[in-house]
Scaffold this active site. Structure first.
Site, short mmCIF file in Angstrom:
data_model
loop_
_atom_site.label_atom_id
_atom_site.label_comp_id
_atom_site.label_asym_id
_atom_site.label_seq_id
_atom_site.Cartn_x
_atom_site.Cartn_y
_atom_site.Cartn_z
N ASP A 248 -8.61 -19.04 35.49
CA ASP A 248 -9.80 -18.24 35.80
C ASP A 248 -9.98 -17.11 34.80
O ASP A 248 -9.28 -16.10 34.84
CB ASP A 248 -9.67 -17.65 37.21
CG ASP A 248 -9.86 -18.70 38.29
OD1 ASP A 248 -10.93 -19.34 38.29
OD2 ASP A 248 -8.94 -18.88 39.10
N HIS B 292 -12.06 -21.94 33.84
CA HIS B 292 -13.26 -21.59 34.60
C HIS B 292 -13.76 -20.28 34.00
O HIS B 292 -13.17 -19.22 34.24
CB HIS B 292 -12.86 -21.46 36.08
CG HIS B 292 -13.94 -20.95 36.98
ND1 HIS B 292 -13.70 -20.59 38.29
CD2 HIS B 292 -15.28 -20.75 36.78
CE1 HIS B 292 -14.82 -20.18 38.84
NE2 HIS B 292 -15.79 -20.25 37.96
N MET C 205 -18.73 -23.41 43.99
CA MET C 205 -18.02 -22.20 44.45
C MET C 205 -18.20 -22.05 45.96
O MET C 205 -19.31 -22.13 46.47
CB MET C 205 -18.55 -20.94 43.76
CG MET C 205 -18.23 -20.80 42.28
SD MET C 205 -16.49 -20.94 41.85
CE MET C 205 -15.78 -19.54 42.72
N MET D 190 -15.83 -17.23 33.72
CA MET D 190 -16.72 -16.29 34.40
C MET D 190 -16.98 -15.15 33.41
O MET D 190 -16.48 -14.03 33.53
CB MET D 190 -16.04 -15.81 35.69
CG MET D 190 -15.97 -16.90 36.75
SD MET D 190 -14.77 -16.60 38.06
CE MET D 190 -13.28 -17.28 37.29
N HIS E 118 -5.69 -24.65 36.79
CA HIS E 118 -7.03 -24.03 36.76
C HIS E 118 -6.87 -22.58 36.29
O HIS E 118 -6.19 -21.78 36.93
CB HIS E 118 -7.61 -24.09 38.18
CG HIS E 118 -8.96 -23.47 38.35
ND1 HIS E 118 -10.15 -24.12 38.02
CD2 HIS E 118 -9.34 -22.26 38.85
CE1 HIS E 118 -11.17 -23.34 38.32
NE2 HIS E 118 -10.72 -22.20 38.81
N ASP F 12 -13.88 -24.43 44.85
CA ASP F 12 -13.06 -23.28 44.45
C ASP F 12 -13.36 -22.08 45.34
O ASP F 12 -14.49 -21.59 45.35
CB ASP F 12 -13.38 -22.93 42.98
CG ASP F 12 -12.49 -21.84 42.40
OD1 ASP F 12 -11.59 -21.35 43.11
OD2 ASP F 12 -12.71 -21.49 41.22
N SER G 199 -4.83 -22.00 41.14
CA SER G 199 -5.34 -20.86 40.37
C SER G 199 -4.22 -19.82 40.36
O SER G 199 -3.63 -19.54 41.39
CB SER G 199 -6.58 -20.28 41.06
OG SER G 199 -6.78 -18.95 40.63
N MET H 78 -12.12 -14.05 33.40
CA MET H 78 -13.18 -13.07 33.70
C MET H 78 -13.14 -11.99 32.62
O MET H 78 -12.06 -11.55 32.22
CB MET H 78 -12.94 -12.42 35.07
CG MET H 78 -12.86 -13.43 36.21
SD MET H 78 -12.64 -12.63 37.81
CE MET H 78 -12.01 -14.01 38.79
C1 DX5 Z 1 -12.30 -16.67 41.89
C2 DX5 Z 1 -11.66 -17.85 41.23
C3 DX5 Z 1 -10.86 -18.71 42.12
C4 DX5 Z 1 -9.84 -17.98 42.97
C5 DX5 Z 1 -9.39 -18.84 44.10
O1 DX5 Z 1 -13.41 -16.21 41.22
O2 DX5 Z 1 -12.59 -18.68 40.60
O3 DX5 Z 1 -10.27 -19.76 41.38
O4 DX5 Z 1 -8.75 -17.56 42.23
O5 DX5 Z 1 -8.52 -18.10 44.89
P1 DX5 Z 1 -8.40 -18.35 46.45
O6 DX5 Z 1 -7.91 -19.76 46.64
O7 DX5 Z 1 -7.44 -17.32 46.87
O8 DX5 Z 1 -9.77 -18.15 47.04
ZN ZN Z 2 -11.81 -20.58 39.63
#
Ligand code: DX5
Ligand code: ZN
Length: 226
Positions: A33, A68, A139, A70, A31, A181, A6, A35
């Site tokens: 992320d 992913h 998660m 969100m 991956h 994750d 990520s 948001m």
């Molecule tokens: C958080 C993301 C993750 C996050 C993981 O909402 O979905 O992918 O970046 O980061 P670490 O490995 O630092 O928990």
């Molecule tokens: Zn993620």
């Protein structure tokens, strides 16, 4: 167990270099992320399709990219991520009203369909979808940011998904991948591999100021061998 980075903790001005270093270290799955400043509890904004499109152009066609989501409106905007070049769209069960239709739309568009659930969401909400899902993401943190503490209480959920997927595959059903994750580091990677995880997302465990991407990845790979 495969590792996918990520990029949330990356220096976005140097993202091309980070992606190139990851590719050179043998990473093939990335991956992303997304948001939207609304859906996650801390109201974070990360990035959207434009950055994913750039990553795709940078990585070339052989890399596998998931997003992913969100976000509040994955059902209406999933096609923007497909246009940007993702191979797999992972949407939250808690954020989508009609998940079967989303799966159908993604498959019709030629991409894989994934479903992610929060630590507090029961497995029963996702199990009916399993035969049609290419991936389930469990998660192990509350989504919103990298660098949080791993939540060990999700072990039972991971093991239950593993059993359900194995039983599905034993009768010729889909080989749904199982991903985790949040909070995965070199000290707990082999534990979640033993639980039956196929792919682990790693953010701050790979991209941090303690070592280079390759050094951090090597530490995780070494831990997985022992
Ligand atoms: C958080 C993301 C993750 C996050 C993981 O909402 O979905 O992918 O970046 O980061 P670490 O490995 O630092 O928990
Ligand atoms: Zn993620």
């Amino acid at each position: 167990m495969e590792i996918t980075p990520s990029i949330l903790t990356a220096d976005f001005c140097r993202l091309g270099e980070t992606l190139a270093e990851a590719s050179a270290s043998g990473i093939n799955w990335f991956h992303m992320d997304v948001m939207d400043g609304n859906w996650v509890v801390n109201r974070t904004i990360t990035f959207g399709p434009a950055l994913i499109r750039s990553a795709r152009e940078h990585l070339g066609t052989n890399a596998f990219i998931d997003c992913h989501l969100m976000i509040t409106n994955a059902e209406e905007t999933w096609d923007q991520y497909v246009d940007a070049g993702v191979d797999l769209v992972i949407a939250h069960i808690e954020a989508v009203d009609d998940f079967p239709t989303l799966i159908t739309n993604l498959h019709d568009a030629g991409v894989q369909a994934g479903c992610v659930l929060n630590p507090s969401t029961p497995i029963e909400e996702v199990l009916p979808l399993l035969p049609d899902l290419d991936l389930v993401l469990v998660m192990s943190i509350i989504p919103g940011k990298g660098g949080q503490m791993f939540m060990p209480e999700i072990e039972g959920k991971v093991r239950a998904f593993r059993a359900a997927i194995d039983s599905q595959m034993s009768v010729g059903g889909r080989a749904t991948k199982l991903m985790i994750d949040g909070g995965i580091k070199d000290h707990n990677a082999s534990m979640v591999a033993e639980w039956g995880i196929d792919i682990s997302v790693v953010g701050s465990g790979l991209i941090n100021d303690r070592g280079t991407f390759s050094e951090n990845l090597e530490a995780i790979r070494t831990a997985l061998k022992t």
